[in-house]
Every structure is written in C-alpha cells, then in structure tokens.
Write an enzyme that holds these catalytic residues in place. Structure first.
Site, PDB file in Angstrom:
ATOM      1  N   GLN A   1     -10.021  -4.109  -3.745  1.00  0.00           N
ATOM      2  CA  GLN A   1     -11.323  -3.564  -3.348  1.00  0.00           C
ATOM      3  C   GLN A   1     -12.333  -3.768  -4.483  1.00  0.00           C
ATOM      4  O   GLN A   1     -13.486  -4.147  -4.238  1.00  0.00           O
ATOM      5  CB  GLN A   1     -11.192  -2.076  -3.021  1.00  0.00           C
ATOM      6  CG  GLN A   1     -12.495  -1.443  -2.565  1.00  0.00           C
ATOM      7  CD  GLN A   1     -12.967  -1.979  -1.227  1.00  0.00           C
ATOM      8  OE1 GLN A   1     -12.227  -1.966  -0.259  1.00  0.00           O
ATOM      9  NE2 GLN A   1     -14.203  -2.467  -1.147  1.00  0.00           N
TER      10      GLN A   1
ATOM     11  N   CYS B   1     -16.350   1.345   0.322  1.00  0.00           N
ATOM     12  CA  CYS B   1     -15.186   0.513   0.652  1.00  0.00           C
ATOM     13  C   CYS B   1     -14.843   0.566   2.140  1.00  0.00           C
ATOM     14  O   CYS B   1     -14.220  -0.338   2.664  1.00  0.00           O
ATOM     15  CB  CYS B   1     -13.989   0.956  -0.178  1.00  0.00           C
ATOM     16  SG  CYS B   1     -13.480   2.677   0.130  1.00  0.00           S
TER      17      CYS B   1
ATOM     18  N   ARG C   1     -13.575  -8.878   1.136  1.00  0.00           N
ATOM     19  CA  ARG C   1     -12.168  -8.555   0.950  1.00  0.00           C
ATOM     20  C   ARG C   1     -11.289  -9.793   1.145  1.00  0.00           C
ATOM     21  O   ARG C   1     -10.246  -9.915   0.515  1.00  0.00           O
ATOM     22  CB  ARG C   1     -11.740  -7.423   1.912  1.00  0.00           C
ATOM     23  CG  ARG C   1     -12.361  -6.057   1.614  1.00  0.00           C
ATOM     24  CD  ARG C   1     -11.938  -5.521   0.243  1.00  0.00           C
ATOM     25  NE  ARG C   1     -10.502  -5.538   0.081  1.00  0.00           N
ATOM     26  CZ  ARG C   1      -9.681  -4.567   0.494  1.00  0.00           C
ATOM     27  NH1 ARG C   1     -10.164  -3.480   1.053  1.00  0.00           N
ATOM     28  NH2 ARG C   1      -8.378  -4.658   0.290  1.00  0.00           N
TER      29      ARG C   1
ATOM     30  N   HIS D   1      -7.117   0.615  -6.559  1.00  0.00           N
ATOM     31  CA  HIS D   1      -7.319  -0.294  -5.419  1.00  0.00           C
ATOM     32  C   HIS D   1      -7.989  -1.570  -5.940  1.00  0.00           C
ATOM     33  O   HIS D   1      -9.173  -1.814  -5.702  1.00  0.00           O
ATOM     34  CB  HIS D   1      -8.197   0.411  -4.384  1.00  0.00           C
ATOM     35  CG  HIS D   1      -8.175  -0.211  -3.017  1.00  0.00           C
ATOM     36  ND1 HIS D   1      -7.402  -1.306  -2.687  1.00  0.00           N
ATOM     37  CD2 HIS D   1      -8.848   0.114  -1.876  1.00  0.00           C
ATOM     38  CE1 HIS D   1      -7.591  -1.614  -1.409  1.00  0.00           C
ATOM     39  NE2 HIS D   1      -8.470  -0.770  -0.899  1.00  0.00           N
TER      40      HIS D   1
ATOM     41  N   ARG E   1       0.884  -1.175   0.000  1.00  0.00           N
ATOM     42  CA  ARG E   1       0.000   0.000   0.000  1.00  0.00           C
ATOM     43  C   ARG E   1       0.914   1.216   0.000  1.00  0.00           C
ATOM     44  O   ARG E   1       1.683   1.417   0.948  1.00  0.00           O
ATOM     45  CB  ARG E   1      -0.904  -0.020   1.230  1.00  0.00           C
ATOM     46  CG  ARG E   1      -1.640   1.279   1.459  1.00  0.00           C
ATOM     47  CD  ARG E   1      -2.760   1.157   2.478  1.00  0.00           C
ATOM     48  NE  ARG E   1      -3.885   0.446   1.925  1.00  0.00           N
ATOM     49  CZ  ARG E   1      -5.126   0.469   2.431  1.00  0.00           C
ATOM     50  NH1 ARG E   1      -5.385   1.178   3.512  1.00  0.00           N
ATOM     51  NH2 ARG E   1      -6.102  -0.189   1.858  1.00  0.00           N
TER      52      ARG E   1
ATOM     53  N   ASP F   1     -17.232   7.042  -1.625  1.00  0.00           N
ATOM     54  CA  ASP F   1     -15.955   6.884  -0.916  1.00  0.00           C
ATOM     55  C   ASP F   1     -15.725   8.211  -0.179  1.00  0.00           C
ATOM     56  O   ASP F   1     -16.473   9.182  -0.381  1.00  0.00           O
ATOM     57  CB  ASP F   1     -14.841   6.617  -1.950  1.00  0.00           C
ATOM     58  CG  ASP F   1     -13.475   6.298  -1.356  1.00  0.00           C
ATOM     59  OD1 ASP F   1     -13.370   6.142  -0.121  1.00  0.00           O
ATOM     60  OD2 ASP F   1     -12.501   6.211  -2.142  1.00  0.00           O
TER      61      ASP F   1
HETATM   62  N1  NVA Z   1      -9.951   6.528  -1.327  1.00  0.00           N
HETATM   63  C1  NVA Z   1      -9.641   6.081   0.011  1.00  0.00           C
HETATM   64  C2  NVA Z   1      -9.886   4.603   0.140  1.00  0.00           C
HETATM   65  C3  NVA Z   1      -9.607   4.035   1.485  1.00  0.00           C
HETATM   66  C4  NVA Z   1      -9.754   2.551   1.535  1.00  0.00           C
HETATM   67  C5  NVA Z   1      -8.195   6.406   0.329  1.00  0.00           C
HETATM   68  O1  NVA Z   1      -7.335   6.253  -0.541  1.00  0.00           O
HETATM   69  O2  NVA Z   1      -7.928   6.840   1.451  1.00  0.00           O
HETATM   70  N1   CP Z   2     -11.333  -0.507   2.164  1.00  0.00           N
HETATM   71  C1   CP Z   2     -10.073  -0.503   2.610  1.00  0.00           C
HETATM   72  O1   CP Z   2      -9.119  -0.642   1.851  1.00  0.00           O
HETATM   73  O2   CP Z   2      -9.974  -0.361   3.965  1.00  0.00           O
HETATM   74  P1   CP Z   2      -8.613  -0.187   4.785  1.00  0.00           P
HETATM   75  O3   CP Z   2      -8.042   1.151   4.437  1.00  0.00           O
HETATM   76  O4   CP Z   2      -9.034  -0.264   6.227  1.00  0.00           O
HETATM   77  O5   CP Z   2      -7.677  -1.286   4.412  1.00  0.00           O
END
Ligand code: NVA
Ligand code: CP
Length: 303
Positions: A127, A256, A284, A124, A97, A216
């Site tokens: 997801q 998500c 997930r 992502h 990540r 989101d």
């Molecule tokens: N768009 C959000 C998704 C979190 C799972 C982010 O990148 O923070």
């Molecule tokens: N939806 C998602 O990716 O959640 P987290 O940021 O908690 O991993």
C-alpha cells in the site's frame, strides 16, 4: 540471499528507489515468474490486495493460487513454518495477509523463497508503494513535501511513514493519544531521512499547509469489537472539507480504502477534486508487480 518484504524498511534507500523504478516502468514486465507459482494466503478479507497481486503475478508470467483462511489455518492445522515449507515446494514466492506480523517473520525464517506482506497488524508495504507512486504523479520530487496522516496510527500509517521518510518528506501525524505513533517510530522516521517527523492531537495544526492528507479506517480489520469505544474518540479526526481547507491549495487526499464514508472521511472529500483515491487504488497493481519483480530478481541475483 533470499529477500523478503515485510515492511518498507526491509529495503535500503537505493533499493526502494529501484523498486519504485520497476513499478513505474510501463514496458512489458520481465517474465520472472514464467512457469512458476505464487501462493497468496489471506487470513482477512481483501478486494484491492488480492486482485492487484493476482494480476501482478499473471503479468510476470506466473500462476497465483489463492488460499483462504480455513484452507491453510496457520498455527491451527499446522504451524506457520510448516505451511511456508510446504508452499515453498511448489511456489517461488509466498505472499500473505495475516493478523499477527510475527507469523510473517516466522515464515521468512523457515524458507528460502521471498515472503511478501500483504498487510499485517504492523504494516502494509505494498500500500505504501502505491501511495508513493500516487504522490509522485502529483509532485515530481517528494523531498521536502509534507504528508499529514489523520486518525488512527494504523498498519498503513506506519508503512507510509517509513516510505515517506526514506524519500525525505516531512511526516506529520494527527492522532488521538493512545492511537498515535510510539516515540521510537518517530525516531526511526528521522533516522531514515524524514525532513521532519512529529505527532500531535490537533488535526488542524498538523494539516495546515500539507501537500498530502491521508487517513484510514478508525478501526482496522480485527478491531471491530472496539468500534463503540473508538468512534467518539476519533470524531474530531474526520477529514472533511473544513479540514482540507487548511491544507495547501494544491493538496491531494489519499485513503487506502475501503472507506467508511461519513466516519473517517466525508463523501465531499472522498469524491471531491482533491481526492486521488482511485489512481491510488489503480497503483496497487504496478506496486505489486514492481515489488515482486524486484524481490524475485534480487533473490536470484544475490542467491
Ligand atoms: N488499517 C486497515 C487497512 C485496510 C486496507 C486494516 O488493517 O483493516
Ligand atoms: N487497501 C487495501 O489493502 O484494500 P483491501 O483490504 O481491499 O485489499
């Protein structure tokens, strides 16, 4: 050939269907990681992704090792390429990540084990797989169904748009100007097989008759400093009961998570009868397991 999963369209249409089959198979998962390691690097916080990916690795017989940001310090302590080369000495897969999607691309260019995107500024994919599994549980055939994204055209929005397009869905985006999909992405969705792809600033118009409504956060991880600027722009894009009322009667709501209750979605919708956010979160785990199983098998098969 080593297969990576940096976004959904790294897979062909047939491969996406094969991955989804693996995700949906409840049988004992093949132990493709028996005696092997999986390095999981996180530059940002995570609840769902870390836990589901670690458990997926365990279910495939492997050993996950979580690496927190300051431990590897990509491009600080050593380059992304050298981080990946080092981890490839001990592990069979690297999942990460990251803030900058380019870091994943550089890692993928440096090693011969799969690199899996656990969320970047761009996409992502795991997801999106979970979102597709959740939609499929509701509507057997997704082709021709309409999914409407409301709010920020985020990493999650882009990957969901790709997956939905590859499955022949109609994809609609209700986003403020400047936070909407680039024209090139809409073209890409159409190329990939979307039944229809459009974006507009009007949430009601885009949600009307939709089978699936998705949103989101208004500001993603790393964009917190933009909160004051973004909040008033996104106020008209809150998913509330009034907005859901113009969707199809059978419409479901996805997010998500983490949700910012009262901002992009109201409690009434998030906790209401149309919400599928908890099955989506649960999906997930099969999504991560199916994707890892497919990538590792494909890498060995083609390698
Ligand atoms: N768009 C959000 C998704 C979190 C799972 C982010 O990148 O923070
Ligand atoms: N939806 C998602 O990716 O959640 P987290 O940021 O908690 O991993």
């Amino acid at each position: 050939m080593t297969r990576h999963l940096l976004d959904i369209d790294d897979l062909s249409h047939e491969e996406l269907l094969a991955v989804l089959d693996r995700c949906a198979d409840p049988a004992t998962p093949p132990q493709v990681l028996a005696g092997k390691g999986a390095a999981l690097i996180f530059e940002k916080p995570s609840n769902r992704t870390r836990n589901s990916t670690e458990m997926a690795v365990v279910q495939l017989g492997g050993h996950p090792i979580y690496l927190k940001p300051d431990e590897v310090d990509i491009d600080g302590r050593e380059s992304a390429e050298d981080v990946a080369r080092t981890l490839a000495c001990y592990h069979s897969v690297i999942a990460a990540r990251v803030f900058d999607h380019g870091v994943l691309q550089r890692m993928a260019g440096a090693v011969e084990i799969p690199i899996v995107n656990l969320l970047s500024d761009h996409s992502h994919p795991l997801q999106a797989l979970a979102d597709v599994l959740t939609m499929r549980a509701e509507f057997e055939d997704l082709a021709g169904r309409t999914v409407t994204w409301v709010g920020d055209y985020s990493n999650v929005a882009r990957s969901l748009g790709l997956a939905a397009s590859m499955l022949g869905m109609k994809v609609r985006f209700a986003c403020p100007l400047g936070y909407d999909p680039p024209a090139a992405d809409l073209v890409r969705f159409a190329e990939l097989g979307a039944d229809w792809a459009e974006a507009d600033v009007d949430p009601k118009g885009m949600v009307e008759g939709a089978d699936v409504v998705v949103t989101d956060a208004w500001y993603s991880m790393g964009q917190e400093a933009e909160k004051a600027v973004r909040k008033p722009i996104f106020e008209p894009y809150r998913v509330d009961a009034a907005l859901m009322s113009v969707a199809a009667e059978h419409a479901i709501f996805l997010h998500c998570l983490p949700a910012h209750r009262g901002e992009e979605v109201t409690d009434e919708v998030l906790d209401g009868p149309q919400s599928r956010v908890w099955p989506e979160a649960a999906n997930r785990l099969p999504a991560a397991r199916g994707a890892l199983e497919w990538l590792l098998t494909a890498t060995v098969r083609e390698g």
